[in-house]
Design a protein around this motif. Sequence first.
Motif, PDB file in Angstrom:
ATOM      1  N   SER A 276       0.823  -1.200   0.000  1.00  0.00           N
ATOM      2  CA  SER A 276       0.000   0.000   0.000  1.00  0.00           C
ATOM      3  C   SER A 276       0.857   1.251   0.000  1.00  0.00           C
ATOM      4  N   ALA A 277       0.237   2.346  -0.414  1.00  0.00           N
ATOM      5  CA  ALA A 277       0.888   3.647  -0.320  1.00  0.00           C
ATOM      6  C   ALA A 277       1.087   4.069   1.123  1.00  0.00           C
ATOM      7  N   PHE A 278       0.369   3.438   2.041  1.00  0.00           N
ATOM      8  CA  PHE A 278       0.359   3.894   3.432  1.00  0.00           C
ATOM      9  C   PHE A 278       0.839   2.816   4.396  1.00  0.00           C
ATOM     10  N   GLY A 279       1.318   3.270   5.526  1.00  0.00           N
ATOM     11  CA  GLY A 279       1.574   2.376   6.650  1.00  0.00           C
ATOM     12  C   GLY A 279       2.923   1.709   6.672  1.00  0.00           C
ATOM     13  N   GLY A 280       3.736   1.903   5.655  1.00  0.00           N
ATOM     14  CA  GLY A 280       5.049   1.258   5.637  1.00  0.00           C
ATOM     15  C   GLY A 280       5.080  -0.040   4.885  1.00  0.00           C
ATOM     16  N   TYR A 281       4.045  -0.335   4.099  1.00  0.00           N
ATOM     17  CA  TYR A 281       3.957  -1.633   3.440  1.00  0.00           C
ATOM     18  C   TYR A 281       4.505  -1.611   2.014  1.00  0.00           C
ATOM     19  N   ASP A 282       5.745  -1.120   1.907  1.00  0.00           N
ATOM     20  CA  ASP A 282       6.555  -1.339   0.710  1.00  0.00           C
ATOM     21  C   ASP A 282       7.372  -2.590   0.998  1.00  0.00           C
ATOM     22  N   TYR A 283       6.924  -3.731   0.459  1.00  0.00           N
ATOM     23  CA  TYR A 283       7.541  -5.004   0.817  1.00  0.00           C
ATOM     24  C   TYR A 283       8.960  -5.154   0.274  1.00  0.00           C
ATOM     25  N   ALA A 284       9.344  -4.352  -0.710  1.00  0.00           N
ATOM     26  CA  ALA A 284      10.725  -4.403  -1.176  1.00  0.00           C
ATOM     27  C   ALA A 284      11.673  -3.941  -0.081  1.00  0.00           C
ATOM     28  N   LYS A 285      11.237  -2.964   0.702  1.00  0.00           N
ATOM     29  CA  LYS A 285      12.024  -2.503   1.842  1.00  0.00           C
ATOM     30  C   LYS A 285      11.771  -3.371   3.072  1.00  0.00           C
ATOM     31  N   LEU A 286      10.508  -3.648   3.326  1.00  0.00           N
ATOM     32  CA  LEU A 286      10.102  -4.297   4.571  1.00  0.00           C
ATOM     33  C   LEU A 286      10.684  -5.694   4.718  1.00  0.00           C
ATOM     34  N   MET A 287      10.685  -6.468   3.622  1.00  0.00           N
ATOM     35  CA  MET A 287      11.155  -7.847   3.710  1.00  0.00           C
ATOM     36  C   MET A 287      12.665  -7.958   3.899  1.00  0.00           C
ATOM     37  N   ARG A 288      13.375  -6.845   3.775  1.00  0.00           N
ATOM     38  CA  ARG A 288      14.809  -6.845   4.059  1.00  0.00           C
ATOM     39  C   ARG A 288      15.089  -6.536   5.525  1.00  0.00           C
ATOM     40  N   LYS A 289      14.039  -6.179   6.270  1.00  0.00           N
ATOM     41  CA  LYS A 289      14.227  -5.716   7.639  1.00  0.00           C
ATOM     42  C   LYS A 289      13.633  -6.643   8.687  1.00  0.00           C
ATOM     43  N   VAL A 290      13.108  -7.796   8.271  1.00  0.00           N
ATOM     44  CA  VAL A 290      12.484  -8.708   9.226  1.00  0.00           C
ATOM     45  C   VAL A 290      13.054 -10.114   9.076  1.00  0.00           C
ATOM     46  N   GLN A 291      12.854 -10.909  10.124  1.00  0.00           N
ATOM     47  CA  GLN A 291      13.278 -12.313  10.120  1.00  0.00           C
ATOM     48  C   GLN A 291      12.100 -13.256  10.361  1.00  0.00           C
ATOM     49  N   PHE A 292      10.940 -12.685  10.611  1.00  0.00           N
ATOM     50  CA  PHE A 292       9.712 -13.436  10.876  1.00  0.00           C
ATOM     51  C   PHE A 292       8.558 -12.524  10.527  1.00  0.00           C
ATOM     52  N   ILE A 293       7.523 -13.079   9.889  1.00  0.00           N
ATOM     53  CA  ILE A 293       6.387 -12.236   9.525  1.00  0.00           C
ATOM     54  C   ILE A 293       5.110 -13.053   9.472  1.00  0.00           C
ATOM     55  N   GLU A 294       4.056 -12.468  10.018  1.00  0.00           N
ATOM     56  CA  GLU A 294       2.699 -12.948   9.764  1.00  0.00           C
ATOM     57  C   GLU A 294       1.984 -11.833   9.019  1.00  0.00           C
ATOM     58  N   SER A 295       1.474 -12.154   7.842  1.00  0.00           N
ATOM     59  CA  SER A 295       0.776 -11.155   7.039  1.00  0.00           C
ATOM     60  C   SER A 295      -0.517 -11.754   6.520  1.00  0.00           C
ATOM     61  N   TYR A 296      -1.548 -10.932   6.489  1.00  0.00           N
ATOM     62  CA  TYR A 296      -2.840 -11.385   5.984  1.00  0.00           C
ATOM     63  C   TYR A 296      -2.775 -11.498   4.461  1.00  0.00           C
ATOM     64  N   ASN A 297      -3.563 -12.402   3.914  1.00  0.00           N
ATOM     65  CA  ASN A 297      -3.522 -12.651   2.471  1.00  0.00           C
ATOM     66  C   ASN A 297      -4.386 -11.617   1.750  1.00  0.00           C
ATOM     67  N   LEU A 298      -3.838 -10.420   1.633  1.00  0.00           N
ATOM     68  CA  LEU A 298      -4.532  -9.291   1.016  1.00  0.00           C
ATOM     69  C   LEU A 298      -3.637  -8.680  -0.054  1.00  0.00           C
ATOM     70  N   GLY A 299      -4.203  -8.396  -1.218  1.00  0.00           N
ATOM     71  CA  GLY A 299      -3.456  -7.681  -2.239  1.00  0.00           C
ATOM     72  C   GLY A 299      -2.203  -8.390  -2.700  1.00  0.00           C
ATOM     73  N   SER A 300      -2.236  -9.721  -2.756  1.00  0.00           N
ATOM     74  CA  SER A 300      -1.107 -10.556  -3.198  1.00  0.00           C
ATOM     75  C   SER A 300       0.037 -10.582  -2.190  1.00  0.00           C
ATOM     76  N   SER A 301      -0.208 -10.159  -0.947  1.00  0.00           N
ATOM     77  CA  SER A 301       0.889 -10.062   0.015  1.00  0.00           C
ATOM     78  C   SER A 301       1.574 -11.399   0.234  1.00  0.00           C
ATOM     79  N   GLN A 302       0.821 -12.499   0.259  1.00  0.00           N
ATOM     80  CA  GLN A 302       1.437 -13.802   0.521  1.00  0.00           C
ATOM     81  C   GLN A 302       2.403 -14.196  -0.602  1.00  0.00           C
ATOM     82  N   ALA A 303       2.005 -13.992  -1.852  1.00  0.00           N
ATOM     83  CA  ALA A 303       2.884 -14.328  -2.972  1.00  0.00           C
ATOM     84  C   ALA A 303       4.088 -13.401  -3.022  1.00  0.00           C
ATOM     85  N   ILE A 304       3.892 -12.136  -2.671  1.00  0.00           N
ATOM     86  CA  ILE A 304       4.993 -11.179  -2.661  1.00  0.00           C
ATOM     87  C   ILE A 304       5.985 -11.529  -1.561  1.00  0.00           C
ATOM     88  N   ILE A 305       5.493 -11.848  -0.387  1.00  0.00           N
ATOM     89  CA  ILE A 305       6.373 -12.231   0.720  1.00  0.00           C
ATOM     90  C   ILE A 305       7.146 -13.500   0.374  1.00  0.00           C
TER      91      ILE A 305
END
Length: 726
Positions: A276-305
């Motif tokens: 999303s444009a909001f909330g910090g959910y640029d997964y290109a950045k976010l997935m480089r900063k975590v070691q564990f994640i639970e994310s809801y299956n919204l907007g292709s988030s599961q396939a992107i993660i």
Amino acid sequence: MLLTGLVCLAATLPPARAADAYESYVKNSEDFRRVKQDKAWAWQAFPGWTFMPWTYQWTIGFTKDSGHWSVDHGYNGAFVDRDGIGAGGVKTGRLDWINQFKLRFYVDHAADKGLLHLWDGNAVKPHLDQLHGTGVRPVPLNEATRGRLQEHLRKNIAAVKGSPWRAAYALDDEPSWGHFIHPAMWQVTDDPAAYPRWLREVYGDKAPAREKWISYEDLRGRLAEWSVREFDASPLMDQWSFNDSLWANTLGGLVEFANTLDPATPCGFVGGQAPSAFGGYDYAKLMRKVQFIESYNLGSSQAIIRSFNPRNALPAVTSLFHRSVDDSIWQVWYYLAHGNRGHIGWVEGWFDGLAPKAWHDKVAPTMLEAGQKIGPLMSGAEWKHDGVALYYSHASIQLGWILDAEAHGKTWTNRNDDARLSSSAHVRQAWENMLRDSGLQYNYLSYADVIQRGIAPGYKVLILPACLCLSDAEARQIRDFCHRGGTVIADYLPGLWDQHGKGRATGGVLDDLFGVRHDPGLKAGDVFGNQLWVEVDQDANYGWKTHQEFLTNQNTAFKDASGFHRAVRALPVNTSNRHGRGRAVLMNLSPQFYNAYRTAGAGPAGQREVFMSHLRTAGATPWVRLKDAGDLEHGYEITYWAQPGAPGQPSRTLLFVGLNPEISGTDLGGGNSIGLKTATIPITLQFTSDVRGLRDERTGKDHKTGREFSFSWKQNEAIMLSFEAP
């Protein structure tokens, strides 16, 4: 002579490319540095399929009987919350109970709640006016806030570090620099030097001077009058990107701080939202900063993660809300087949007082099989794709929101459920389903990975789904991929804006690649036909129930003979152009209508052929399918994994046959199926070459070498096979 020769050689070389400040930024900035994401380390901490009940209404206590009941029903995990951690350790003896029954657990709100997630439950009003304003986040990201967050981590990690069953720390649940992914306009920090410093890093010596922090309202009234060449959303999109970067770096810093306190345990967050444009959910950045994640299956988030999870190293889970026995069983198999490491189960309505409800006995065999049998087989396995990549352009997601929200007028502040509405989300969904329904698997490639490393040789096709914004650096890598022999397919308006949301004065940055020219004088009225820049008036369809309704209600977009909406009416559709050894295709069509076609059955779903024919031409064809599949089998999906095997043992391929129905969820969780099929049907799995050593891992049956194998498939479960890797 040597000097003369060097001078002559230099004269024949092409001029050196001028330094690209944005490319340098992506390659060198802290914004894209990874925290520790070692595969062996992460798998040791979180080794298999783990079901962790979030004990919201756990009425059966933490006793010997409840522990045996949990284990016997496949609930092999647990959680503790910061509310249950005191100076003397975890209250009510829960940690002793966890240790006794060897339940791997995560710690929720390890950095407390109210700092990374500002709201308590649904109490939005305390900050709502500020959220839409251009001031500073009520809890700014600064040294003082980081210090408070670190103290919470220090206390909460110390309370559980002695347990050998700790699996992960979650900084917070549903964290956001705003409120979930609700439209937010504020700045995340009170440091006045931070934003100008970031702009200089991104733009170099051409950094703009931003006199004030702005709102969407400052742009909204100009969207209808702007042409592409006049369009400039960069003041707003830069703000959002800055917020995303500071947010991701803050989370990454907390993850690394947690690692200093407990080097053996991954750290991340739970309650992840859609891109999303909001909330910090640029997964290109976010997935480089975590070691564990639970994310809801919204907007292709599961396939992107999954795609951004390096070598499937990091434990990724999602929530399970029990709706029915069949659906809960399907969820376990679906998410196993897509590489998840478990579920966080929302415990609501599980019990009648001290008595578990009867449905637990019906789902228990699936839970036990996942935890004890199939999950361990997936240990260390890595996703296999069919040479197809979908491009992840976060700038395009940002600009997409700007264009989508125009329809709401001044009520844009009330826009929620963006994953249900946004053009970018619907376009991604359509592409994913066209690929899956055609028997092809894919990865997402992020703009950061492409700029840093280019596009790997294993890919044959790169798809640009609603990639409105592309930088020069991205365009160079995409053009190079095509020149080397790859096929590039864009649906509509590729790269007419740059990475900041500024319209290009000479047309699309890839127009030469596609052999077309987008007129930079294009305005909203020249695209689709709704007098909006987008395909659907999302205000008129805010509460849509079906894709057919969403795409047809009050919609005057031009429907091409292909059955899909044409984007730029003045341009032809389905244009193919040779480039070097490769080929570039501009569809000038939106694939969104496929979301309606596939729900109507296998026949209407055949409309995807106008898009998919180009993948076949590029050599992306299925190597395994269901033979003679029709309406009965429609919606099936096959996923496959490479399993390296134990030392001295040959590698194997793991394969799942499952169902890919529509999926529902909200920003509070869920990933439930819509229109789930539950029949048991005979199927024949057909390979393009001989398969050796095939074993049905669920039944233990071995099969002779061959190309066709018959099974009985219960459609809300999965067939799970392994065989010798080719």
